[in-house]
Design an enzyme around this catalytic site. Structure first.
Site, mmCIF file in Angstrom:
data_model
loop_
_atom_site.group_PDB
_atom_site.id
_atom_site.type_symbol
_atom_site.label_atom_id
_atom_site.label_comp_id
_atom_site.label_asym_id
_atom_site.label_seq_id
_atom_site.Cartn_x
_atom_site.Cartn_y
_atom_site.Cartn_z
ATOM 1 C CB SER A 181 -0.873 0.039 1.269
ATOM 2 O OG SER A 181 -1.468 1.319 1.400
ATOM 3 C CE1 TYR B 173 -1.684 4.100 4.208
ATOM 4 C CE2 TYR B 173 -1.959 5.432 6.175
ATOM 5 C CZ TYR B 173 -1.358 4.372 5.521
ATOM 6 O OH TYR B 173 -0.438 3.598 6.184
HETATM 7 P P1 NAD Z 1 6.459 1.596 1.320
HETATM 8 O O1 NAD Z 1 5.820 2.542 0.365
HETATM 9 O O2 NAD Z 1 7.939 1.672 1.501
HETATM 10 O O3 NAD Z 1 6.094 0.097 0.939
HETATM 11 C C1 NAD Z 1 4.880 -0.275 0.314
HETATM 12 C C2 NAD Z 1 5.202 -1.279 -0.777
HETATM 13 O O4 NAD Z 1 3.986 -1.705 -1.411
HETATM 14 C C3 NAD Z 1 6.089 -0.698 -1.879
HETATM 15 O O5 NAD Z 1 7.214 -1.516 -2.094
HETATM 16 C C4 NAD Z 1 5.171 -0.658 -3.102
HETATM 17 O O6 NAD Z 1 5.865 -0.776 -4.336
HETATM 18 C C5 NAD Z 1 4.228 -1.806 -2.811
HETATM 19 N N1 NAD Z 1 2.958 -1.677 -3.529
HETATM 20 C C6 NAD Z 1 2.128 -0.586 -3.562
HETATM 21 N N2 NAD Z 1 1.082 -0.839 -4.342
HETATM 22 C C7 NAD Z 1 1.227 -2.115 -4.819
HETATM 23 C C8 NAD Z 1 0.459 -2.939 -5.689
HETATM 24 N N3 NAD Z 1 -0.676 -2.504 -6.228
HETATM 25 N N4 NAD Z 1 0.914 -4.185 -5.963
HETATM 26 C C9 NAD Z 1 2.074 -4.629 -5.425
HETATM 27 N N5 NAD Z 1 2.840 -3.900 -4.592
HETATM 28 C C10 NAD Z 1 2.426 -2.645 -4.298
HETATM 29 O O7 NAD Z 1 5.717 1.772 2.724
HETATM 30 P P2 NAD Z 1 6.081 1.188 4.166
HETATM 31 O O8 NAD Z 1 6.371 2.331 5.045
HETATM 32 O O9 NAD Z 1 7.050 0.084 4.060
HETATM 33 O O10 NAD Z 1 4.651 0.615 4.611
HETATM 34 C C11 NAD Z 1 4.337 -0.770 4.482
HETATM 35 C C12 NAD Z 1 2.969 -1.040 5.069
HETATM 36 O O11 NAD Z 1 2.954 -0.677 6.457
HETATM 37 C C13 NAD Z 1 1.846 -0.238 4.404
HETATM 38 O O12 NAD Z 1 0.703 -1.048 4.307
HETATM 39 C C14 NAD Z 1 1.599 0.894 5.381
HETATM 40 O O13 NAD Z 1 0.269 1.353 5.307
HETATM 41 C C15 NAD Z 1 1.906 0.237 6.718
HETATM 42 N N6 NAD Z 1 2.313 1.236 7.720
HETATM 43 C C16 NAD Z 1 3.573 1.775 7.707
HETATM 44 C C17 NAD Z 1 3.919 2.718 8.671
HETATM 45 C C18 NAD Z 1 5.304 3.325 8.727
HETATM 46 O O14 NAD Z 1 5.592 4.084 9.666
HETATM 47 N N7 NAD Z 1 6.202 3.029 7.814
HETATM 48 C C19 NAD Z 1 2.984 3.133 9.624
HETATM 49 C C20 NAD Z 1 1.710 2.579 9.580
HETATM 50 C C21 NAD Z 1 1.389 1.611 8.642
#
Ligand code: NAD
Length: 315
Positions: free
Chosen positions: A75, A145
């Site tokens: 996501s 989101y």
């Molecule tokens: P990020 O953007 O680094 O990683 C998300 C990954 O999902 C990316 O590699 C992207 O290419 C992939 N992606 C997006 N759409 C896609 C699709 N349609 N098909 C296949 N792959 C797809 O973000 P992150 O920080 O690593 O977050 C990862 C998860 O953790 C997310 O779901 C996010 O909502 C959740 N999250 C993260 C945080 C944080 O602090 N980093 C906080 C709350 C929730």
């Protein structure tokens, strides 16, 4: 050895999860279309137990081998990304989560949804317990989101209750560490980039809004513990140490030895005023709590990333 499917495995958190699962002796299939992730995050992994499939999960997809765990992280996650990709964000949360839950059902795999503290919106309860239903503006720019994640949670519970899928939901609070993108708009990579360049640190509003920052290794440990538990209801994973944005900026200046000054910019729409997890459930159910304090985590992030990566190419 278990086979783990990680959607979003080439992203910030996903790539750290792949590393840790492999370190623990599992096989990992990373499904990622590189929309916001990067091959650079996984190019160091050169073992036969790891495979990357460049697949967009908003289309139906299949895996032709047995899968034991499905970690669903794909996501857009940073405001810059989901404001640029509003429809994609809604589609990943809805179609993408449907397809991934369907896959978990087919394989009788344990499923983990990466949800977020943003399901609490701009909370009226502090700290946030899992029982709190949240205070979200569905039609504001961030709604794409927050509501995608709320829908994904509802969908996950429906697959569990109606279809018997073994599901879990992690509500992730702000997490930081190496492989964050320097220009992704989140506070820690932005402040580190600005501090390392001795440029002004841009704090939104008066900087009195609070956040809690969890170091990535702590988060991944909690995520795997939840996936490997039998819990179905949401569990907060985050660091309850709460800082104002101003305190964070000062800490970053201190840790980097920067000469940056702090400047203020307009608050984004619907920016939450407070963010702090209540982690009593994680402590009780998983025996989990964070171990890395902010200063140590910032130092480790700088060491592991290197100043060049934190400064980014578009200097
Ligand atoms: P990020 O953007 O680094 O990683 C998300 C990954 O999902 C990316 O590699 C992207 O290419 C992939 N992606 C997006 N759409 C896609 C699709 N349609 N098909 C296949 N792959 C797809 O973000 P992150 O920080 O690593 O977050 C990862 C998860 O953790 C997310 O779901 C996010 O909502 C959740 N999250 C993260 C945080 C944080 O602090 N980093 C906080 C709350 C929730």
């Amino acid at each position: 050895m278990a086979t783990c499917l990680v959607t979003g495995g080439a992203g910030f958190l996903g790539s750290h999860l792949c590393d840790e699962l492999l370190r623990r002796g599992h096989r990992v299939i990373c499904v990622d279309n590189l929309e916001t992730g990067s091959l650079a995050n996984i190019e160091h992994i050169r073992v036969p137990e790891f495979a990357h499939q460049n697949v967009d999960i908003t289309d139906p997809y299949f895996v032709d081998e047995a899968v034991d765990y499905v970690y669903h992280l794909a996501s857009p996650a940073s405001p810059i990304d989901y404001l640029r990709l509003p429809l994609h964000t809604l589609k990943v949360g809805s179609y993408g989560t449907h397809h991934t839950l369907g896959l978990a059902k087919l394989h009788r795999a344990r499923f983990l949804l990466a949800s977020t503290s943003e399901v609490y919106g701009d909370p009226k309860e502090h700290p946030q317990r899992e029982e709190y239903w949240g205070h979200v503006n569905p039609i504001g720019p961030r709604g794409v989101y927050d509501e995608a994640k709320r829908y994904a949670e509802a969908l996950t519970m429906a697959y569990h209750r109606q279809q018997g899928v073994d599901t879990s939901i992690i509500r992730i609070f702000n997490t930081y560490g190496s492989r964050m993108r320097p220009h992704d708009g989140r506070a820690i990579p932005t402040f580190l980039r600005q501090a390392l360049d001795d440029r002004p640190i841009t704090v939104f509003g008066d900087g009195s809004q609070t956040r809690s920052f969890c170091y990535v290794d702590d988060l991944i440990r909690g995520m795997i513990a939840l996936a490997e538990s039998g819990e179905h209801l949401p569990v907060n994973i985050g660091n309850p140490d709460e800082f104002t944005l101003l305190e964070l900026a000062r800490t970053v200046i201190d840790v980097t030895g920067s000469r940056s000054e702090i400047v203020h910019e307009a608050l984004p729409t619907d920016d939450p005023q407070q963010r702090q997890p209540d982690i009593a459930r994680a402590r009780e159910l998983l025996g989990w709590q964070p171990e890395v304090p902010l200063r140590d985590g910032l130092r480790r992030t700088i060491e592991e990333s290197g100043a060049e990566a934190l400064l980014g190419v578009a200097r």
